[in-house]
Design a protein around this motif. Structure first.
Motif, PDB file in Angstrom:
ATOM      1  N   HIS A 207       0.866  -1.106  -0.049  1.00  0.00           N
ATOM      2  CA  HIS A 207      -0.004  -0.180   0.016  1.00  0.00           C
ATOM      3  C   HIS A 207       0.848   1.362   0.158  1.00  0.00           C
ATOM      4  O   HIS A 207       2.008   1.138   0.696  1.00  0.00           O
ATOM      5  CB  HIS A 207      -1.071  -0.138   1.408  1.00  0.00           C
ATOM      6  N   PHE A 223       6.596   7.202   0.701  1.00  0.00           N
ATOM      7  CA  PHE A 223       5.466   8.070   0.833  1.00  0.00           C
ATOM      8  C   PHE A 223       4.772   7.877   1.872  1.00  0.00           C
ATOM      9  O   PHE A 223       4.134   6.707   2.143  1.00  0.00           O
ATOM     10  CB  PHE A 223       4.781   8.133  -0.550  1.00  0.00           C
ATOM     11  N   CYS A 225       1.507   8.330   4.623  1.00  0.00           N
ATOM     12  CA  CYS A 225       0.022   8.229   4.480  1.00  0.00           C
ATOM     13  C   CYS A 225      -0.757   9.782   3.998  1.00  0.00           C
ATOM     14  O   CYS A 225      -1.198   9.611   3.336  1.00  0.00           O
ATOM     15  CB  CYS A 225      -0.648   8.076   5.854  1.00  0.00           C
ATOM     16  N   CYS A 228      -0.591  11.368   0.345  1.00  0.00           N
ATOM     17  CA  CYS A 228      -1.616  10.981  -0.658  1.00  0.00           C
ATOM     18  C   CYS A 228      -2.907  11.193   0.115  1.00  0.00           C
ATOM     19  O   CYS A 228      -3.867  11.697  -0.716  1.00  0.00           O
ATOM     20  CB  CYS A 228      -1.555   9.648  -0.795  1.00  0.00           C
ATOM     21  N   HIS A 229      -3.315  11.083   1.284  1.00  0.00           N
ATOM     22  CA  HIS A 229      -4.676  11.146   2.048  1.00  0.00           C
ATOM     23  C   HIS A 229      -4.654  12.610   2.466  1.00  0.00           C
ATOM     24  O   HIS A 229      -3.952  12.906   3.329  1.00  0.00           O
ATOM     25  CB  HIS A 229      -5.019  10.270   2.898  1.00  0.00           C
ATOM     26  N   ARG A 241     -16.334   8.275  -0.723  1.00  0.00           N
ATOM     27  CA  ARG A 241     -14.902   7.270  -0.440  1.00  0.00           C
ATOM     28  C   ARG A 241     -13.783   7.664  -1.359  1.00  0.00           C
ATOM     29  O   ARG A 241     -13.973   8.498  -2.445  1.00  0.00           O
ATOM     30  CB  ARG A 241     -15.148   5.665  -0.504  1.00  0.00           C
ATOM     31  N   GLY A 242     -12.570   7.629  -0.685  1.00  0.00           N
ATOM     32  CA  GLY A 242     -11.400   7.672  -1.685  1.00  0.00           C
ATOM     33  C   GLY A 242     -11.276   9.282  -2.119  1.00  0.00           C
ATOM     34  O   GLY A 242     -11.381  10.157  -1.191  1.00  0.00           O
ATOM     35  N   PHE A 243     -10.436   9.400  -3.268  1.00  0.00           N
ATOM     36  CA  PHE A 243      -9.839  10.663  -3.613  1.00  0.00           C
ATOM     37  C   PHE A 243     -10.626  11.387  -4.832  1.00  0.00           C
ATOM     38  O   PHE A 243     -11.626  10.774  -5.617  1.00  0.00           O
ATOM     39  CB  PHE A 243      -8.682  10.415  -4.221  1.00  0.00           C
TER      40      PHE A 243
HETATM   41  C1  HEC Z   1       1.298   6.646  -2.614  1.00  0.00           C
HETATM   42  C2  HEC Z   1      -0.235   7.163  -2.173  1.00  0.00           C
HETATM   43  C3  HEC Z   1      -0.768   6.424  -0.940  1.00  0.00           C
HETATM   44  C4  HEC Z   1      -0.039   6.208   0.193  1.00  0.00           C
HETATM   45  C5  HEC Z   1       1.328   6.727   0.765  1.00  0.00           C
HETATM   46  C6  HEC Z   1      -0.999   5.761   1.300  1.00  0.00           C
HETATM   47  N1  HEC Z   1      -2.128   5.427   0.616  1.00  0.00           N
HETATM   48 FE1  HEC Z   1      -3.985   4.971   1.434  1.00  0.00          FE
HETATM   49  N2  HEC Z   1      -4.873   4.607  -0.509  1.00  0.00           N
HETATM   50  C7  HEC Z   1      -4.241   5.316  -1.443  1.00  0.00           C
HETATM   51  C8  HEC Z   1      -5.128   4.920  -2.638  1.00  0.00           C
HETATM   52  C9  HEC Z   1      -4.751   5.271  -4.196  1.00  0.00           C
HETATM   53  C10 HEC Z   1      -6.351   4.265  -2.183  1.00  0.00           C
HETATM   54  C11 HEC Z   1      -7.675   3.779  -2.942  1.00  0.00           C
HETATM   55  C12 HEC Z   1      -8.528   4.773  -2.788  1.00  0.00           C
HETATM   56  C13 HEC Z   1      -9.741   4.936  -3.460  1.00  0.00           C
HETATM   57  O1  HEC Z   1     -10.296   3.772  -3.396  1.00  0.00           O
HETATM   58  O2  HEC Z   1     -10.313   5.856  -3.830  1.00  0.00           O
HETATM   59  C14 HEC Z   1      -5.969   4.203  -0.717  1.00  0.00           C
HETATM   60  C15 HEC Z   1      -6.968   3.715   0.111  1.00  0.00           C
HETATM   61  C16 HEC Z   1      -6.702   3.586   1.681  1.00  0.00           C
HETATM   62  C17 HEC Z   1      -7.815   3.465   2.496  1.00  0.00           C
HETATM   63  C18 HEC Z   1      -9.309   2.862   2.234  1.00  0.00           C
HETATM   64  C19 HEC Z   1      -9.085   1.675   2.000  1.00  0.00           C
HETATM   65  C20 HEC Z   1     -10.466   0.927   1.566  1.00  0.00           C
HETATM   66  O3  HEC Z   1     -10.735  -0.269   1.819  1.00  0.00           O
HETATM   67  O4  HEC Z   1     -11.430   1.634   0.917  1.00  0.00           O
HETATM   68  C21 HEC Z   1      -7.242   3.452   3.785  1.00  0.00           C
HETATM   69  C22 HEC Z   1      -7.982   3.302   5.381  1.00  0.00           C
HETATM   70  C23 HEC Z   1      -5.898   3.931   3.618  1.00  0.00           C
HETATM   71  N3  HEC Z   1      -5.631   4.046   2.312  1.00  0.00           N
HETATM   72  C24 HEC Z   1      -4.981   4.217   4.465  1.00  0.00           C
HETATM   73  C25 HEC Z   1      -3.637   4.493   4.627  1.00  0.00           C
HETATM   74  C26 HEC Z   1      -2.539   4.644   5.440  1.00  0.00           C
HETATM   75  C27 HEC Z   1      -2.851   4.474   7.064  1.00  0.00           C
HETATM   76  C28 HEC Z   1      -1.492   4.901   5.016  1.00  0.00           C
HETATM   77  C29 HEC Z   1      -0.135   5.176   5.436  1.00  0.00           C
HETATM   78  C30 HEC Z   1       0.102   4.058   6.391  1.00  0.00           C
HETATM   79  C31 HEC Z   1      -1.755   5.139   3.615  1.00  0.00           C
HETATM   80  N4  HEC Z   1      -3.322   4.897   3.106  1.00  0.00           N
HETATM   81  C32 HEC Z   1      -0.790   5.412   2.624  1.00  0.00           C
HETATM   82  C33 HEC Z   1      -3.146   5.796  -1.870  1.00  0.00           C
HETATM   83  C34 HEC Z   1      -1.878   5.854  -0.608  1.00  0.00           C
END
Ligand code: HEC
Ligand code: HEC
Ligand code: HEC
Length: 271
Positions: A207, A223, A225, A228-229, A241-243
Motif C-alpha cells: 500500500h 511516501f 499516509c 496521499c490522503h 470514499r477515496g480521492f
Molecule cells: C502513494 C499514495 C498512498 C499512500 C502513501 C497511502 N495510501 Fe492509502 N490509499 C491510496 C489509494 C490510491 C487508495 C484507494 C482509494 C480509493 O479507493 O479511491 C487508498 C486507500 C486507503 C484506505 C481505504 C481503503 C478501503 O478499503 O477503501 C485507507 C484506510 C488507507 N488508504 C489508509 C492509508 C494509511 C493508513 C496509509 C499510511 C500508512 C496510506 N493509506 C498510505 C493511496 C495511498
C-alpha cells in the motif's frame, strides 16, 4: 518547454532580420529581459498539499519533471532530494538512513502558529482561555475558516473528531493511542492506530509508494499516509470514499512499429 522550442524554430526560419529586430528590442527593454521566469511547480501525490518546485540539481539536470497535462511529478532527478530519515517505526527493521521521507511539517502553513499563538491555554487575546476537557465535537468556526475541510469533517463518518488525531496540549503534534505526541512527519504512527491493516500493508510495500534504489536492501523514499490522503477529507463528496478524481495522463507513445493498441482490448483469458 515546447513554447521555447517553437520560438527558436521561428527564430531560425526568420533568419537574420528577426535577429536584428529582437536584438534591438533587447537593448531597448533590458528590464523586461531580466525579469525572472515564474518557477515551475508540480504536485507529487496530492494536489495543493505536496507541491515541489523545479530546480536544477546540476546544469541541465532537473530535480523533477512535471506533466504538462496534469501538473503531476513524472520523473525525479534525485528521489531523495529534500528527504529526512523516517524515524523509529515499530516492526520496521531497516538500517539507519535506508528509509527516508519528505517531512510534512514544512508543507503545513499553519504549523508554526498552532502550538504558539493559539491553543496553549494561556497567553494573548487570540488564545482560548482553557483547553477542551473532553474530545466531544464542538464547532470551531475560526478553524473552519482557515481550513475549509474542517467545516464538515469527512473522516470516520461522524465517529471521530479533532482530538482523536491532534494532541490536546501540543497542537503542533499528532497523538498516538497512549496520548503521546507524534510528529506530523510520521503520520503512519497516527493512522496506524485505527487502520492497522493499511499500516501493515504499507510496511510490507503493498500500500502506498516508494521510490529509490531498486534492490530490496537499497535506500528508499517512502511516501507517508498524508502525502496521499487528506486526513480531513478521506470520503470525497458524492463518491463518499477515496480521492477526488484526477485527470488521467494521455496514453503513452506506441512502441516503434506498432500501428495501434487494439490487442489490449482483447483479454487473453475469457471471463
Ligand atoms: C502513494 C499514495 C498512498 C499512500 C502513501 C497511502 N495510501 Fe492509502 N490509499 C491510496 C489509494 C490510491 C487508495 C484507494 C482509494 C480509493 O479507493 O479511491 C487508498 C486507500 C486507503 C484506505 C481505504 C481503503 C478501503 O478499503 O477503501 C485507507 C484506510 C488507507 N488508504 C489508509 C492509508 C494509511 C493508513 C496509509 C499510511 C500508512 C496510506 N493509506 C498510505 C493511496 C495511498
Ligand atoms: C484523522 C485524523 C485527523 C482528524 C480527525 C483531524 N485532523 Fe487535523 N490534521 C491531521 C493531520 C495528519 C494533519 C497534517 C496533514 C498533512 O500533513 O497534510 C492535520 C492538519 C491540521 C491542521 C494544519 C493545516 C495546515 O495546513 O497547516 C489544522 C489547523 C488541523 N489539522 C485542524 C483540525 C481540526 C480543527 C480538526 C477537527 C475539526 C481536525 N484537524 C481533525 C489529522 C486529523
Ligand atoms: C481515531 C481513529 C482513526 C484515525 C487516527 C484515522 N482514521 Fe481513517 N477512518 C477512521 C474511521 C472510523 C473511518 C470510517 C470507516 C468507515 O466507515 O468505513 C476512516 C476512514 C478512512 C478512509 C476512508 C475509507 C473509505 O473509503 O471509506 C481513509 C482513506 C482513511 N480513513 C485514512 C486515514 C489516514 C491516512 C489517517 C492518518 C492521517 C487516518 N485515516 C487516521 C478512523 C481513523
Amino acid at each position: 518547454m515546447r513554447k521555447i522550442a517553437i520560438a527558436s524554430v521561428i527564430l531560425a526560419l526568420c533568419g537574420g532580420t528577426f535577429y536584428v529586430v529582437s536584438a534591438a528590442e533587447k537593448a531597448a527593454e533590458p528590464a523586461k529581459e531580466a525579469a525572472p521566469k515564474a518557477p515551475i511547480e508540480c504536485f507529487e501525490s496530492r494536489k495543493g498539499a505536496s507541491e515541489i518546485t523545479q530546480k536544477e540539481l546540476k546544469p541541465g539536470w532537473p530535480n523533477v519533471k512535471c506533466s504538462p497535462t496534469t501538473g503531476a511529478a513524472l520523473w525525479y532527478g534525485d528521489p531523495f532530494d529534500g528527504t529526512v530519515p523516517m524515524g523509529k517505526m515499530p516492526q520496521l527493521d531497516i538500517p539507519e538512513g535506508k528509509a527516508v521521507v519528505k517531512p510534512r511539517s514544512e508543507k503545513l502553513a499553519l504549523m508554526p502558529l498552532c502550538g504558539v499563538s493559539c491553543h496553549n491555554g494561556v497567553g494573548p487575546k487570540f488564545t482560548p482561555p482553557t483547553l477542551p476537557k473532553d474530545k466531544k465535537p464542538a464547532p470551531v468556526p475560526t478553524m473552519a475558516a482557515m481550513v475549509p475541510d474542517l467545516a464538515n469533517l469527512q473522516h470516520g463518518r461522524g465517529r471521530i473528531w479533532c482530538l482523536d488525531c491532534h494532541h490536546t496540549t501540543q497542537r503542533n503534534k499528532l497523538v498516538d493511542h497512549y496520548g503521546d505526541p507524534v510528529s506530523f512527519d510520521q503520520p503512519q504512527l497516527l493512522c496506524g492506530k485505527c487502520h492497522g491493516d493499511k499500516l501493515r500493508d504499507w510496511r510490507d510495500g503493498i500500500h502506498g509508494k516508494r521510490i529509490g534504489e531498486f534492490v530490496s536492501t537499497g535506500k528508499k523514499r517512502w511516501f507517508t499516509c498524508t502525502e496521499c490522503h487528506n486526513p480531513h477529507n478521506v470520503q470525497d463528496g458524492a463518491r463518499n470514499r477515496g480521492f477526488v478524481q484526477l485527470q488521467p495522463e494521455p496514453s503513452p507513445q506506441l512502441p516503434r512499429g506498432m500501428a495501434n493498441a487494439d490487442h489490449e482490448k482483447l483479454h487473453p483469458i475469457p471471463h
